[in-house]
Every structure is written in structure tokens, then in C-alpha cells.
Design a protein around this motif. Structure first.
Motif, PDB file in Angstrom:
ATOM      1  N   TRP A  48      51.251  67.232 -18.775  1.00 48.37           N
ATOM      2  CA  TRP A  48      50.566  66.388 -19.754  1.00 48.37           C
ATOM      3  C   TRP A  48      50.315  64.966 -19.243  1.00 48.37           C
ATOM      4  N   LYS A  79      54.615  75.431 -27.644  1.00 51.86           N
ATOM      5  CA  LYS A  79      53.621  75.408 -28.727  1.00 51.86           C
ATOM      6  C   LYS A  79      54.136  74.595 -29.900  1.00 51.86           C
ATOM      7  N   TRP A  80      55.408  74.738 -30.252  1.00 47.52           N
ATOM      8  CA  TRP A  80      55.977  73.989 -31.376  1.00 47.52           C
ATOM      9  C   TRP A  80      55.916  72.490 -31.091  1.00 47.52           C
ATOM     10  N   VAL A  82      53.818  70.889 -29.089  1.00 41.79           N
ATOM     11  CA  VAL A  82      52.400  70.469 -29.183  1.00 41.79           C
ATOM     12  C   VAL A  82      51.984  70.331 -30.637  1.00 41.79           C
ATOM     13  N   ASP A  83      52.314  71.305 -31.444  1.00 38.29           N
ATOM     14  CA  ASP A  83      51.902  71.309 -32.849  1.00 38.29           C
ATOM     15  C   ASP A  83      52.573  70.213 -33.673  1.00 38.29           C
ATOM     16  N   ASN A  84      53.732  69.743 -33.229  1.00 33.38           N
ATOM     17  CA  ASN A  84      54.508  68.770 -34.008  1.00 33.38           C
ATOM     18  C   ASN A  84      54.646  67.407 -33.319  1.00 33.38           C
ATOM     19  N   TRP A  85      53.862  67.173 -32.313  1.00 37.40           N
ATOM     20  CA  TRP A  85      53.950  65.917 -31.571  1.00 37.40           C
ATOM     21  C   TRP A  85      53.629  64.753 -32.465  1.00 37.40           C
TER      22      TRP A  85
END
Length: 85
Positions: A48, A79-80, A82-85
């Protein structure tokens, strides 16, 4: 940025066994294995383009305190995050 120094981690209760695993071999994350945590976080930092220690430690905190315990697959944890950043 790659952090190899375990002193940079926020948590001190990691086990330091099984250090010869590679990121590609890592499928299930043991949140208490310091080598696995370092591998995962360093991969994400490089992937990233993050460079700050604070970001490294934020990812570590998310893995230890925020990602639900029943999620242990590397892909699902990423994934979690990324989704909760």
C-alpha cells in the motif's frame, strides 16, 4: 518500509517461533506469533506504499484489537482491514 525490529511492535506478548515461513506460505494468521504479524504488516505496508511507524502500529492494533477473533484467514483479515480503514 520494512520493520524487522520487534521492539517497534506495540504488544509484547508475541511468541517468536516459526520464523522461516514466507508470506506466500502464510494462509492462517496466528495473532500471537510475532513473525507472522511482522510478515503480514510489512507486506501490507509495502503493498500500500505506507512508510510511517504510526501506520504500522495502527495495522497491528487493528489485527489484535479490532478484527473479529473468528477471522483468521490472511485474505479475510486483509479485506477486513481495507473495509474498516
Amino acid at each position: 518500509m520494512t520493520i524487522k525490529d520487534k521492539d517497534k511492535l506495540n504488544y509484547t506478548d508475541y511468541r517468536w517461533d516459526k520464523d522461516s515461513i514466507s508470506y506466500q506460505e502464510l494462509e492462517v494468521i496466528d495473532r500471537y506469533n510475532g513473525f507472522e504479524i511482522l510478515l503480514l504488516i510489512n507486506h501490507l505496508m509495502n503493498e500500500w506504499g505506507f512508510k510511517k511507524l504510526e501506520t504500522f502500529q495502527r495495522i497491528e492494533k487493528m489485527i489484535r484489537e479490532d478484527v473479529p477473533l473468528h477471522l483468521n484467514s490472511k485474505k479475510i483479515i486483509i479485506k477486513w482491514i481495507v473495509d474498516n480503514w
